[in-house]
Design a protein around this motif. Sequence first.
Motif, short mmCIF file in Angstrom:
data_model
loop_
_atom_site.label_atom_id
_atom_site.label_comp_id
_atom_site.label_asym_id
_atom_site.label_seq_id
_atom_site.Cartn_x
_atom_site.Cartn_y
_atom_site.Cartn_z
N LEU A 138 0.83 -1.20 0.00
CA LEU A 138 0.00 0.00 0.00
C LEU A 138 0.87 1.25 0.00
N SER A 139 1.92 1.25 0.83
CA SER A 139 2.82 2.41 0.88
C SER A 139 3.60 2.53 -0.43
N TRP A 140 3.98 1.40 -1.00
CA TRP A 140 4.72 1.39 -2.28
C TRP A 140 3.87 2.03 -3.38
N GLU A 141 2.61 1.64 -3.46
CA GLU A 141 1.72 2.21 -4.47
C GLU A 141 1.47 3.69 -4.22
N PHE A 142 1.35 4.06 -2.95
CA PHE A 142 1.15 5.47 -2.63
C PHE A 142 2.37 6.28 -3.05
N MET A 143 3.57 5.77 -2.77
CA MET A 143 4.80 6.43 -3.20
C MET A 143 4.85 6.56 -4.72
N SER A 144 4.46 5.49 -5.42
CA SER A 144 4.50 5.52 -6.88
C SER A 144 3.51 6.52 -7.45
N LEU A 145 2.29 6.57 -6.91
CA LEU A 145 1.28 7.48 -7.43
C LEU A 145 1.64 8.94 -7.13
N ALA A 146 2.19 9.20 -5.95
CA ALA A 146 2.59 10.57 -5.62
C ALA A 146 3.71 11.03 -6.55
N SER A 147 4.69 10.16 -6.81
CA SER A 147 5.78 10.54 -7.71
C SER A 147 5.28 10.66 -9.15
N TRP A 148 4.29 9.82 -9.54
CA TRP A 148 3.72 9.96 -10.88
C TRP A 148 3.04 11.32 -11.04
N ALA A 149 2.33 11.76 -10.01
CA ALA A 149 1.69 13.08 -10.07
C ALA A 149 2.73 14.18 -10.22
N LEU A 150 3.89 14.02 -9.58
CA LEU A 150 4.95 15.02 -9.71
C LEU A 150 5.58 14.99 -11.10
N VAL A 151 5.71 13.80 -11.68
CA VAL A 151 6.20 13.70 -13.06
C VAL A 151 5.24 14.40 -14.02
N MET A 152 3.95 14.31 -13.74
CA MET A 152 2.93 14.90 -14.61
C MET A 152 2.62 16.36 -14.28
N ALA A 153 3.46 16.99 -13.44
CA ALA A 153 3.19 18.37 -13.05
C ALA A 153 3.10 19.30 -14.27
N HIS A 154 3.97 19.09 -15.25
CA HIS A 154 3.93 19.88 -16.48
C HIS A 154 3.31 19.03 -17.58
N HIS A 155 2.05 18.71 -17.40
CA HIS A 155 1.37 17.72 -18.25
C HIS A 155 1.05 18.24 -19.64
N ARG A 156 1.19 19.52 -19.86
CA ARG A 156 0.89 20.04 -21.20
C ARG A 156 1.98 19.69 -22.21
N ASP A 157 3.12 19.29 -21.72
CA ASP A 157 4.21 18.85 -22.60
C ASP A 157 3.95 17.39 -22.99
N GLU A 158 3.91 17.11 -24.29
CA GLU A 158 3.63 15.77 -24.78
C GLU A 158 4.65 14.76 -24.26
N ALA A 159 5.94 15.17 -24.21
CA ALA A 159 6.98 14.26 -23.72
C ALA A 159 6.74 13.90 -22.26
N ASN A 160 6.27 14.86 -21.47
CA ASN A 160 6.00 14.58 -20.06
C ASN A 160 4.81 13.64 -19.90
N ARG A 161 3.80 13.79 -20.75
CA ARG A 161 2.66 12.87 -20.67
C ARG A 161 3.08 11.45 -21.02
N ARG A 162 3.92 11.32 -22.03
CA ARG A 162 4.41 9.99 -22.39
C ARG A 162 5.25 9.40 -21.26
N ALA A 163 6.11 10.24 -20.64
CA ALA A 163 6.92 9.77 -19.52
C ALA A 163 6.04 9.31 -18.37
N GLY A 164 4.99 10.07 -18.06
CA GLY A 164 4.09 9.69 -16.98
C GLY A 164 3.36 8.40 -17.28
N TYR A 165 2.95 8.20 -18.52
CA TYR A 165 2.24 6.97 -18.89
C TYR A 165 3.15 5.75 -18.75
#
Length: 671
Positions: A138-165
């Motif tokens: 549960l903590s592992w998934e929470f860590m992963s989702l929080a870091s994914w949200a930070l990766v997607m902070a600049h989501h308007r950039d296509e490269a960032n959206r691909r990286a987040g996916y």
Amino acid sequence: MNSTVALLLCGPAALLATAVLAAAVSRHSFATRLVYGAAFVISAVLVVIVAGHLAGNSGEASATLPLGLPWTGARFRLDGLSAFFLLVVNLGGAIASLYGLGYGRHESAPHRVMPFYPAFLAGMNLVVLANDAFSFLLSWEFMSLASWALVMAHHRDEANRRAGYIYLVMASFGTMALLLAFGLLAGPAGTYAFDAMRTAHPGPLAAGAVLVLMLLGAGSKAGLVPLHAWLPLAHPAAPSHVSALMSGIMTKVAIYGFIRVVFDLLGEPAWWSGIAVLLIGGMTAVLGILHALMEKDLKRLLAYSTIENIGVIFTSLGLALAFKANAMPSAAALAFTAALFHVLNHSFFKSLLFFGAGAVLTSTGERDMEKLGGLIHRLPVTSFVFLVGCVSISALPPFNGFASEWLVFQAILRSPELPQWGLKVIVPAVGGMLALAAALAAACFVKAFGITFLGRARSAAVERAHEVDRWSLAAMAVLAAFCLLAGILPGFVIDALSPVTISLIGDRMPVQMAEPWLSIVPIAESRSSYNGLLVFVFVTVSASFAAFFIHRFASHALRRGIAWGCGFADAVPAAQYTAVSFAQPIRRVFGGFAFRARETVDMPVPGSLEPARLKVDMHDVAWEIFYQPITGAIDFATERLNHLQFLTIRRYLTLVFLYLVILLLVLALWP
């Protein structure tokens, strides 16, 4: 409930409360100081608590909260291993928060970063404290989702959206592998508590399956080849202080998960398990640094070099497994200590380098090294601390990278004592791979520093650059000091790691603080020793004497002449070495098998005014072999299954009926 564990659990709770507060106030001007200041204070307090526990060698402590699965609760535990990794997590979190106090003011989307930043820190703390499979996952998934949200902070950039996916897909794959590993460890009894798993003693087949699953699950989060595809995409996409946490700290949480299961829960290892981890670690180290050398994006270069250092750590862990399986506790303690020491060192210099890259990005708006250059005149402090990071990660004495990698090679030199011929052959071969990786790392960071900070400015943005804020400079200066201190006083670190080594290996390295002149002697003084402090004094005195001699006795006559421009008389920025041209000789040597590199030269006919062009085509072999077929199969399947959305009600009912019949047949035929 133990008071120390209760205090440590208050830390993630306070960080989660800070995340909720950040969501409410993130659009206000004071939010940056409030959120990062609170995260700094909480992380610093946790550092003090954990350091006191390690220094006092206080043993184990546990607690259970009435949360999680029914009749099980959420179990948490503090021992030597978790205390060390909590120190790494919170020390990195505190310094990243200090950096964020200045860097956060330049963030274009603070409302997308600040709520998830303390949540990310809380998730990493909870992973390390968890003492049952459910709380861990549960903590592992929470860590992963929080870091994914930070990766997607600049989501308007296509490269960032691909990286987040890609990051989200790889994180889900890793969690599935961890779930299967814990399922095998739980066995028929289904006991999720780690204490019960320690006494289960799975058979050889189950133990091998758990090792493979942990390499897949923890290795995908750490960045082992070929599971590294997400890392050079996600780390550069995140804000720089988050990149430092992901690269310098989150990958260490993945290593913690691997150590916790393989060295603690799984029981005594088999000798062949060391071979598997050794080969993967050596391959990861070489391919990671080769990819880094080919990069011209500064943050992608740093992300790929993280893969190389993860390979070094896993190589050392593989040595520890091999020595432990063959009842060689002193050699296993040496290899395991080297791995933990490099975990700490990498958290220092990789965070420092990402902070430096963030300072360059803030000042110039550029990550492409082809558009940088000459920054040593405009960012003097940043260039100096970045140079410290480059020297440290290149494993040059007297800085910390040399101390830990030297211990790894000392452990490799114990390999002739191993009884299996397979290990006797493979360990020196992997040692050669690590030596090659170390040499390539030095070349890589000569390129990173030289192209970025030396020479002439290659763009107008560089000419307008200025030094960053004091908070950011202070954070980088602290890490630079840590890199030096851990390099000149490694004996303190080695002795501090001894409780961790004893708890998992059953032995420790000799007491280093008893050695004269603060030398470190990993085996015996007759075999090898190293004194970082004397090396530092020698380098300092020699450089000072040389500078004094030149200024005192050299000619005072002023002579002016044309500076040598590597054969180019035209002193324009375009005539300088670039990141691509610097790496060309190495690309021609290794590019054929590592990248399937091809060079195409377009040479115009004589008399034509068209320029000659060189095109380099490189491929990520792991991506093309492993990931492209999978993504193609998924796309093919989804296109075919898409027709199910347009069936009539009769056909839907027919499918449900057939599905029930198949299930009944399976149950009837099940033995």
